[in-house]
Design an enzyme around this catalytic site. Structure first.
Site, PDB file in Angstrom:
ATOM      1  N   GLU A 213       2.131   4.918  -1.276  1.00 25.87           N
ATOM      2  CA  GLU A 213       1.962   5.213   0.202  1.00 25.87           C
ATOM      3  C   GLU A 213       2.464   3.843   0.580  1.00 25.87           C
ATOM      4  OE1 GLU A 213       0.841   8.033   1.324  1.00 25.87           O
ATOM      5  OE2 GLU A 213       0.728   9.132  -0.514  1.00 25.87           O
ATOM      6  N   CYS A 247      -0.396   3.412   9.759  1.00 26.64           N
ATOM      7  CA  CYS A 247       0.591   3.725   8.303  1.00 26.64           C
ATOM      8  C   CYS A 247       1.404   4.668  10.005  1.00 26.64           C
ATOM      9  CB  CYS A 247       0.032   3.839   7.647  1.00 26.64           C
ATOM     10  SG  CYS A 247      -0.581   5.056   7.130  1.00 26.64           S
TER      11      CYS A 247
HETATM   12  P1  NAD Z   1      -2.010  -5.338   1.554  1.00 25.32           P
HETATM   13  O1  NAD Z   1      -1.839  -7.393   2.330  1.00 25.32           O
HETATM   14  O2  NAD Z   1      -2.751  -5.429   2.055  1.00 25.32           O
HETATM   15  O3  NAD Z   1      -1.185  -5.750   0.478  1.00 25.32           O
HETATM   16  C1  NAD Z   1      -1.679  -4.303   0.310  1.00 25.32           C
HETATM   17  C2  NAD Z   1      -2.246  -4.123  -1.714  1.00 25.32           C
HETATM   18  O4  NAD Z   1      -1.162  -4.799  -1.955  1.00 25.32           O
HETATM   19  C3  NAD Z   1      -3.700  -5.480  -1.350  1.00 25.32           C
HETATM   20  O5  NAD Z   1      -4.368  -5.151  -1.899  1.00 25.32           O
HETATM   21  C4  NAD Z   1      -2.671  -6.822  -2.235  1.00 25.32           C
HETATM   22  O6  NAD Z   1      -3.699  -7.848  -3.077  1.00 25.32           O
HETATM   23  C5  NAD Z   1      -1.429  -6.249  -3.028  1.00 25.32           C
HETATM   24  N1  NAD Z   1      -0.427  -7.071  -3.435  1.00 25.32           N
HETATM   25  C6  NAD Z   1       0.388  -8.079  -2.232  1.00 25.32           C
HETATM   26  N2  NAD Z   1       0.495  -8.759  -2.430  1.00 25.32           N
HETATM   27  C7  NAD Z   1       0.562  -8.342  -3.706  1.00 25.32           C
HETATM   28  C8  NAD Z   1       2.238  -8.420  -4.600  1.00 25.32           C
HETATM   29  N3  NAD Z   1       2.831  -9.955  -4.669  1.00 25.32           N
HETATM   30  N4  NAD Z   1       2.244  -7.818  -6.234  1.00 25.32           N
HETATM   31  C9  NAD Z   1       0.831  -7.193  -6.437  1.00 25.32           C
HETATM   32  N5  NAD Z   1       0.079  -7.036  -5.486  1.00 25.32           N
HETATM   33  C10 NAD Z   1      -0.347  -7.209  -4.374  1.00 25.32           C
HETATM   34  O7  NAD Z   1      -1.501  -4.144   2.485  1.00 25.32           O
HETATM   35  P2  NAD Z   1      -0.158  -4.235   4.314  1.00 25.32           P
HETATM   36  O8  NAD Z   1       0.903  -3.899   2.049  1.00 25.32           O
HETATM   37  O9  NAD Z   1       0.331  -5.686   4.393  1.00 25.32           O
HETATM   38  O10 NAD Z   1      -0.739  -2.768   4.409  1.00 25.32           O
HETATM   39  C11 NAD Z   1       0.270  -3.001   5.688  1.00 25.32           C
HETATM   40  C12 NAD Z   1       1.148  -1.551   4.759  1.00 25.32           C
HETATM   41  O11 NAD Z   1       0.409  -0.489   4.257  1.00 25.32           O
HETATM   42  C13 NAD Z   1       2.274  -0.704   6.414  1.00 25.32           C
HETATM   43  O12 NAD Z   1       3.561  -1.137   5.844  1.00 25.32           O
HETATM   44  C14 NAD Z   1       1.710   0.163   6.540  1.00 25.32           C
HETATM   45  O13 NAD Z   1       3.039   1.176   6.696  1.00 25.32           O
HETATM   46  C15 NAD Z   1       1.426   0.298   4.278  1.00 25.32           C
HETATM   47  N6  NAD Z   1       0.414   2.022   4.790  1.00 25.32           N
HETATM   48  C16 NAD Z   1       0.986   2.840   4.432  1.00 25.32           C
HETATM   49  C17 NAD Z   1      -0.732   3.813   4.602  1.00 25.32           C
HETATM   50  C18 NAD Z   1      -0.103   4.748   3.740  1.00 25.32           C
HETATM   51  O14 NAD Z   1      -0.792   5.715   3.493  1.00 25.32           O
HETATM   52  N7  NAD Z   1       1.333   5.468   3.479  1.00 25.32           N
HETATM   53  C19 NAD Z   1      -1.192   3.978   5.038  1.00 25.32           C
HETATM   54  C20 NAD Z   1      -1.709   2.319   5.197  1.00 25.32           C
HETATM   55  C21 NAD Z   1      -0.351   1.327   5.195  1.00 25.32           C
END
Ligand code: NAD
Length: 462
Positions: A213, A247
């Site tokens: 997602e 998102c």
């Molecule tokens: P975040 O930084 O919290 O990362 C998400 C998860 O990935 C965390 O649990 C983190 O620990 C893990 N993570 C980070 N780096 C990692 C790595 N190298 N290896 C493994 N796991 C790792 O959140 P984010 O990614 O900044 O979230 C924002 C993004 O998420 C935006 O692009 C947003 O659009 C998207 N998003 C999508 C939805 C959806 O439902 N489609 C919902 C919310 C957010």
């Protein structure tokens, strides 16, 4: 924070739990879903406190978008669980009669759910609902970016669930990397596409299916014949909810030239109506999650590439405040148009007509959401038919994701797979193809030796 050394044991317990059948019958799944509901009802205040501490969410937004949303998902699932878990009859062609065929849903096993920080409660637990409903045990990995929520989840989950059914692993990259080395039967990841690639690579090692997602730049197309005041209110609400850290927030606007001035004025009016003359004083306006993201957003503004800041544009790093901001005369190659903004900055770009807006969208990656505003149904349907996006709301924004029977997910760069309602149950299930045959009759026709007569008959039917 979970010690990396404990991860194999944690996952091992969940695997053992699955094998002993803790969730094999529908009634035990119901019990667990009700337990999750109890957690949300009984711990609502503490969950909201943690959300306020981590993201500065207005309490009512924390309630609607995280607490009530998840409870609704649980209630919808409880209501339909019997129907969803029933095998579906499938027609059998004449050549295989007599016989009965069915699709039998079965759980996948032990699944891993990794959540981001922007809706850290909802995006962790809303996928757990279908995971449990389908009969899986699950490990939850909250985002380390929202530490109060992560700590609270780690405290609460063991009070409501046995460690053989649902467990929590807390930590950042090192811990998540170790977690992803484990073998899961499904990985459900919500977050950015960069990490999505990391997750998919790790999953490939075990041939584990994934749901990703992700995000992207979700456009809002505004035709000149739209009800501009209503469009502006809805776009402003969707954009500035959670300070743009949603998102499916409209990332940017493509407005037909003839309506541009009216739209900019109506956006300014909507923001003043929502948050007053000084949004920094408003209790209804959230904060940026941390200083790193605040710096990133301020840099988008200082990088320029637009003619005017219509309103906003100011920020306060110490309190992580960033004013609701609208930019006009934005160039397609402006910094703000390169990646998903994920903050309260709304670039408004002008197009000659809706056709140009469609071409603009199609020249870029497929977005998670797309919004179109017009008073003409043909225009709206033209946009739907000629663009691709994870989901669409017409004449409003964001709301399609809250309709339980609409699958929620991306396409292409914005994600793969979906959930919410029945689609979530399907994501966490395998639909086993089952054909049952009686032992009689047992015609010799299909067995060797393939005599000339048999061949003749076979060719007649196949
Ligand atoms: P975040 O930084 O919290 O990362 C998400 C998860 O990935 C965390 O649990 C983190 O620990 C893990 N993570 C980070 N780096 C990692 C790595 N190298 N290896 C493994 N796991 C790792 O959140 P984010 O990614 O900044 O979230 C924002 C993004 O998420 C935006 O692009 C947003 O659009 C998207 N998003 C999508 C939805 C959806 O439902 N489609 C919902 C919310 C957010």
């Amino acid at each position: 924070m979970t010690s990396v050394d404990h991860i194999p044991e944690t996952v091992g317990e969940l695997r053992a739990g699955f094998r002993t059948g803790v969730l094999s019958d529908v009634e035990s799944r119901r019990t667990h879903l009700r337990r999750l509901r109890d957690l949300f009802v009984e711990q609502e205040d503490r969950l909201i406190d943690a959300l306020v501490a981590d993201v500065g969410k207005p309490r009512i937004e924390a309630y609607t978008t995280e607490i009530a949303f998840t409870i609704n998902e649980i209630d919808h699932t409880l209501k339909h669980l019997n129907a969803w878990t029933k095998a579906e009859k499938v027609k059998v062609p004449i050549t295989f009669k007599p016989g009965k065929a069915r699709l039998q849903p079965e759980p996948l096993g032990t699944v891993c759910i990794i959540a981001p920080w922007n809706y850290p409660v909802q995006l962790l637990f809303a996928p757990l609902v279908p995971a449990l409903a389908a009969g899986n045990t699950a490990v939850l990995k909250p985002s380390e970016v929202t530490p109060s929520v992560a700590a609270l989840v780690e405290e609460l989950v063991p009070r409501y669930f046995d460690s053989s059914t649902v467990a929590v692993v807390n930590g950042a990259v090192e811990v998540t990397t170790a977690l992803l080395e484990e073998r899961f039967d499904h990985i459900f990841y919500t977050g950015n596409g960069q990490v999505g690639r990391v997750v998919m690579r790790a999953a490939a090692e075990h041939l584990t299916p994934v749901t990703l997602e992700l995000g992207g730049k979700s456009p809002a197309i505004v035709a000149a014949d739209a009800n501009i005041d209503v469009a502006a209110k809805r776009i402003a609400w969707a954009k500035f909810l959670n300070a743009g850290q949603t998102c499916v927030a409209p990332d940017y606007v493509l407005v037909e030239e003839a309506a541009k001035d009216q739209l900019l004025a109506a956006l300014a009016e909507a923001v003043t109506t929502f948050y007053g003359d000084d949004p920094q004083q408003s209790e209804d306006y959230a904060r940026i999650v941390n200083e790193r993201h605040h710096d990133r957003l301020m840099k988008l503004l200082s990088d320029g590439g637009f003619d005017a800041t219509v309103f906003g544009g100011t920020g306060d790093r110490g309190s992580r405040y960033l004013a609701p901001t609208v930019l006009a005369g934005v160039k397609p190659d402006a910094a703000v148009m390169a990646d998903e903004i994920f903050g309260p900055i709304l670039p408004v770009l002008t197009v000659g007509d809706v056709g140009e807006a469609i071409r603009f969208v199609n020249d870029r990656e497929k977005p998670l959401a797309l919004y179109a505003f017009s008073n003409d149904d043909d225009t709206l349907e033209h946009v739907v038919a000629n663009t691709s996006a994870g989901g669409v709301t017409l004449n409003h924004a964001v709301l399609h994701l809250a309709v339980p029977d609409l699958p929620f997910g991306g396409v292409g760069e914005s994600g793969t797979g979906s959930y919410h309602g029945k689609s979530g149950f399907d994501t966490f299930s395998h639909f086993k193809a089952v054909l049952g045959k009686p032992t009689r009759p047992d015609p010799a026709l299909m067995y060797p030796p393939y005599t000339a007569t048999k061949q003749k008959i076979i060719r007649k039917f196949m």
